[in-house]
Design a protein around this motif. Structure first.
Motif, PDB file in Angstrom:
ATOM      1  N   GLN A 288      -9.963  -5.151  -5.217  1.00  0.00           N
ATOM      2  CA  GLN A 288     -10.761  -4.363  -6.160  1.00  0.00           C
ATOM      3  C   GLN A 288     -10.060  -3.070  -6.545  1.00  0.00           C
ATOM      4  O   GLN A 288     -10.107  -2.637  -7.702  1.00  0.00           O
ATOM      5  CB  GLN A 288     -12.129  -4.067  -5.553  1.00  0.00           C
ATOM      6  N   MET A 289      -9.375  -2.459  -5.564  1.00  0.00           N
ATOM      7  CA  MET A 289      -8.623  -1.240  -5.850  1.00  0.00           C
ATOM      8  C   MET A 289      -7.490  -1.530  -6.833  1.00  0.00           C
ATOM      9  O   MET A 289      -7.250  -0.756  -7.769  1.00  0.00           O
ATOM     10  CB  MET A 289      -8.063  -0.659  -4.539  1.00  0.00           C
ATOM     11  N   LEU A 290      -6.769  -2.645  -6.642  1.00  0.00           N
ATOM     12  CA  LEU A 290      -5.689  -3.007  -7.564  1.00  0.00           C
ATOM     13  C   LEU A 290      -6.219  -3.159  -8.991  1.00  0.00           C
ATOM     14  O   LEU A 290      -5.621  -2.656  -9.944  1.00  0.00           O
ATOM     15  CB  LEU A 290      -5.034  -4.325  -7.127  1.00  0.00           C
ATOM     16  N   GLU A 291      -7.336  -3.840  -9.115  1.00  0.00           N
ATOM     17  CA  GLU A 291      -7.921  -4.052 -10.441  1.00  0.00           C
ATOM     18  C   GLU A 291      -8.329  -2.726 -11.074  1.00  0.00           C
ATOM     19  O   GLU A 291      -8.068  -2.492 -12.263  1.00  0.00           O
ATOM     20  CB  GLU A 291      -9.138  -4.971 -10.323  1.00  0.00           C
ATOM     21  N   LYS A 292      -8.917  -1.856 -10.286  1.00  0.00           N
ATOM     22  CA  LYS A 292      -9.358  -0.553 -10.799  1.00  0.00           C
ATOM     23  C   LYS A 292      -8.172   0.289 -11.253  1.00  0.00           C
ATOM     24  O   LYS A 292      -8.259   1.037 -12.233  1.00  0.00           O
ATOM     25  CB  LYS A 292     -10.140   0.184  -9.721  1.00  0.00           C
ATOM     26  N   GLN A 293      -7.039   0.179 -10.533  1.00  0.00           N
ATOM     27  CA  GLN A 293      -5.854   0.964 -10.856  1.00  0.00           C
ATOM     28  C   GLN A 293      -4.925   0.262 -11.855  1.00  0.00           C
ATOM     29  O   GLN A 293      -3.841   0.748 -12.143  1.00  0.00           O
ATOM     30  CB  GLN A 293      -5.066   1.256  -9.560  1.00  0.00           C
ATOM     31  N   SER A 294      -5.351  -0.891 -12.359  1.00  0.00           N
ATOM     32  CA  SER A 294      -4.551  -1.682 -13.315  1.00  0.00           C
ATOM     33  C   SER A 294      -3.183  -2.052 -12.742  1.00  0.00           C
ATOM     34  O   SER A 294      -2.157  -2.012 -13.435  1.00  0.00           O
ATOM     35  CB  SER A 294      -4.380  -0.917 -14.635  1.00  0.00           C
TER      36      SER A 294
END
Length: 328
Positions: A288-294
């Protein structure tokens, strides 16, 4: 009936307790991580590496009770922090969290106090920060093919801004130009923000920067992405091709954020480290963090990643020597 229910509850309690004890013993027998882990980040506080370190630390604390300390040691292209890890006790309790540049680019530009291929061991790639090639309002091109055609018509005239000399973007564009037989003029900046500012003003034809800092400008229509140097397409830019899709599979230049250990960590500790990190990277919280940080998932763990780093070091060295690239 009451007695049966009571016995059932006792059985469930015993089973739950047994599972808890088993999990506790498994953690106790785990060679890595220990009670504390120091992640040395060779850049100033507040960047992508800090976000990655904090998220990994939260997962390790939750699953293993490990206290993770993120320590920033900036300077000299990341080599100050890298040197600190190279000199650390090889027990797995001190790791470098950085892009691969301090090992694969910077030592090819200047002499470092550490040998990047002998004094540290790549553990795992944890995330990819894609690099994009974007057209500004100063150039009429709207596709990568048009850019190549224009560059061949006007050799040395098209300008592109990069975040700095010796950056991933700089080396990537040098490799791209050599591969395609084109010549463009590089404009190095002190960081991506300054490059983007000038790009929006039309002072350079192209920007070659990490994609996260230009997403809002692309959404606003003030920058046009032509291609991404990443393993796969970006979710926000589904129509923008990768280098591999443009028949340039060797142009793999992106910010590869990774963990590195000092050489000499015992094999059982390293094996446990690989297993624990692989599990942490697959954790929903990390995803989820990866997705949020693109950002995109890392490129490998263990031997696969060791091979990638070595090949990248050798390829970058060749590009730097052939292009007479310096850090000045």
């Amino acid at each position: 009936m009451t007695r049966t229910l009571a016995l059932s509850n006792v059985v469930r309690f015993i089973a739950t307790a047994a599972l808890a004890v088993t999990a506790g013993l498994a953690h106790a027998q785990q060679p890595w991580p220990g009670k504390t882990l120091t992640l040395i980040v060779p850049y100033t506080a507040g960047g992508t590496n800090d976000t990655l370190g904090r998220t990994l630390g939260e997962i390790l604390r939750r699953d293993y009770g490990t206290a993770t300390i993120v320590e920033n040691k900036p300077g000299a292209g990341g080599s100050v922090g890298a040197d600190a890890v190279a000199r650390a006790t090889p027990d797995g309790n001190t790791l470098l969290l950085a892009s691969t540049s301090p090992l694969t680019i910077f030592p090819n530009l200047v002499k470092t106090s550490y040998d990047p291929m002998k004094d540290m061991v790549p553990v795992a790639s944890v995330a990819v920060g894609p690099v994009g090639i974007l057209a500004t309002k100063a150039t009429p091109v709207s596709t990568f093919e048009e850019l190549v055609e224009e560059a061949k018509k006007r050799p040395g005239k098209i300008t592109f801004g990069v975040p700095g000399l010796g950056s991933v973007a700089h080396i990537g564009m040098a490799a791209l130009s050599k591969e395609l037989g084109i010549e463009m003029l590089q404009v190095p900046y002190r960081g991506g923000s300054q490059a983007v500012s000038d790009g929006l003003g039309g002072q350079v034809d192209l920007l070659v920067v990490n994609t996260d800092i230009v997403l809002p400008h692309v959404a606003a229509g003030t920058l046009k992405p032509l291609a991404v140097m990443a393993p796969k397409r970006l979710a926000p830019w589904p129509d923008v091709p990768t280098m591999a899709e443009l028949n340039l599979p060797d142009i793999r230049y992106f910010s590869n954020f990774a963990l590195f250990a000092p050489a000499g960590v015992p094999a059982p500790v390293m094996q446990s480290m690989h297993e624990v990190i692989t599990k942490a990277l697959a954790d929903p919280q990390f995803q989820q963090m990866l997705e949020k940080q693109s950002m995109q998932p890392g490129t490998g763990v263990g031997d696969d990643f060791v091979k990638q780093v070595r090949e990248s070091y050798e390829q970058n060295g060749r590009i730097i020597r052939e292009g007479n690239i310096t850090a000045q």
